[in-house]
Design a protein around this motif. Structure first.
Motif, PDB file in Angstrom:
ATOM      1  N   ARG A 182       4.840  -2.952  -9.291  1.00 21.21           N
ATOM      2  CA  ARG A 182       3.401  -3.110  -9.066  1.00 21.21           C
ATOM      3  C   ARG A 182       3.123  -4.369  -8.244  1.00 21.21           C
ATOM      4  N   ALA A 183       3.900  -5.428  -8.500  1.00 16.54           N
ATOM      5  CA  ALA A 183       3.754  -6.644  -7.698  1.00 16.54           C
ATOM      6  C   ALA A 183       4.149  -6.372  -6.248  1.00 16.54           C
ATOM      7  N   LEU A 239       2.781  -5.276  -0.484  1.00 16.46           N
ATOM      8  CA  LEU A 239       2.808  -4.369   0.661  1.00 16.46           C
ATOM      9  C   LEU A 239       1.414  -4.122   1.211  1.00 16.46           C
ATOM     10  N   LEU A 240       0.441  -4.012   0.316  1.00 16.04           N
ATOM     11  CA  LEU A 240      -0.935  -3.759   0.755  1.00 16.04           C
ATOM     12  C   LEU A 240      -1.505  -4.913   1.573  1.00 16.04           C
ATOM     13  N   GLU A 241      -0.984  -6.097   1.347  1.00 18.56           N
ATOM     14  CA  GLU A 241      -1.463  -7.253   2.103  1.00 18.56           C
ATOM     15  C   GLU A 241      -0.944  -7.260   3.534  1.00 18.56           C
ATOM     16  N   ARG A 286       4.761   4.838   1.966  1.00 19.09           N
ATOM     17  CA  ARG A 286       6.062   5.323   2.423  1.00 19.09           C
ATOM     18  C   ARG A 286       7.177   4.329   2.049  1.00 19.09           C
ATOM     19  N   VAL A 287       6.912   3.059   2.260  1.00 17.58           N
ATOM     20  CA  VAL A 287       7.912   2.040   1.916  1.00 17.58           C
ATOM     21  C   VAL A 287       8.157   2.009   0.410  1.00 17.58           C
ATOM     22  N   LEU A 296      -1.991   3.316  -4.713  1.00 22.03           N
ATOM     23  CA  LEU A 296      -2.312   2.203  -3.819  1.00 22.03           C
ATOM     24  C   LEU A 296      -3.785   2.238  -3.389  1.00 22.03           C
ATOM     25  N   GLU A 297      -4.294   3.434  -3.187  1.00 21.88           N
ATOM     26  CA  GLU A 297      -5.707   3.574  -2.808  1.00 21.88           C
ATOM     27  C   GLU A 297      -6.606   3.043  -3.912  1.00 21.88           C
TER      28      GLU A 297
END
Length: 276
Positions: A237-238, A243-245, A254-255, A271-272
């Motif tokens: 989760r971290a 990744l979102l940043e 995908r990653v 993620l959304e």
């Protein structure tokens, strides 16, 4: 011969939910140990029971337990009740029951109303396997660990929460679960303003955020099980947040899918939710 301790369930709201057996027991015992004697006196007055009340709560449980066990061993029978529902479910009484058993005093259940089981019955969530978390820690690392545990649980989970903390609980929970994960909010069960609503966690969050009435009264939250294979641990989760940043949603999903081996679409939905 010793007396018996009766562990008696009382109504959680609607006073007509008291059982005939509970009425008989409360009227026949020598005393009733109650969490809040003023509150319990209202119930007893309503049902016409005049048995003596003895205060028994978190702050005097250790001191009062030997006294009550002594009374029982001398031949008195007594009853243990809580402010509402089934005693010992997030309420005092464990020490007394255990001490009675150790002293050879019979402990007799008188079942009846329970907010826990009432919520499970109407939640519309899987009920073949469930766990009860009670009240979560109010803050800090202990609360965070509890939320992580809820997010990863593959059993239906029931939670008690104080009305002034329910919004912060939902705000903290929403980023930790997939957007499809459901929660049923059960409020004021059996009372005038009884409310039961089931939906995805983000939907319930927005509803509670926009309606102050849902932040009042007695609350039981019922969280659906996590889907096996779609649960991220704390480290992943971290990673997802990191990744979102740096990446667009689709690329981050995908990653993350390549890293975890989980389905990309499920991860995209997750993620959304945490990116909203």
């Amino acid at each position: 011969m010793s007396g018996s301790l009766y562990v008696v369930s009382t109504p959680i709201g609607n006073l007509d939910d008291i059982t005939r057996r509970a009425l008989a027991v409360l009227g026949e015992v020598s005393w009733i140990a109650a969490e809040d004697t003023r509150h319990s006196q209202n119930l007893l007055g309503h049902v016409g029971v005049s048995t003596r009340l003895i205060s028994y709560h978190d702050h005097n449980e250790a001191q009062r337990t030997p006294e009550l066990v002594s009374r029982l061993r001398e031949g008195d029978s007594g009853a243990l009740i809580s402010d509402a529902g089934t005693p010992l479910v997030s309420d005092p009484g464990f020490r007394l029951v255990r001490a009675c058993q150790d002293a050879g005093v019979p402990v007799v259940p008188v079942p009846g109303a329970s907010a826990l089981l009432a919520a499970l019955a109407v939640a519309g969530q899987p009920s073949d396997r469930f766990q009860f978390e009670g009240f979560l820690p109010a803050k800090g690392a202990a609360r965070e660990r509890a939320l992580e545990r809820l997010a990863g649980s593959d059993a239906t989970t029931l939670i008690y929460e104080a009305p002034h903390r329910v919004l912060s609980l939902l705000e903290a929970l929403a980023p930790k679960v997939t957007a499809e994960r459901e929660l049923t909010l059960c409020r004021e069960l059996t009372k005038r303003f009884e409310t039961v609503r089931r939906g995805p966690v983000p939907e319930i969050l927005e509803w509670v955020r926009g309606d102050k009435d849902q932040q009042r009264g007695e609350l039981v939250l019922v969280l659906s099980p996590a889907v096996r294979g779609e649960v991220l641990d704390e480290r992943d989760r971290a990673l997802a947040r990191a990744l979102l940043e740096e990446l667009p949603l689709s690329r981050a999903a995908r990653v993350l899918a390549a890293h975890t081996g989980l389905k990309r679409q499920a991860l995209y939905t997750y993620l959304e939710a945490i990116n909203s």
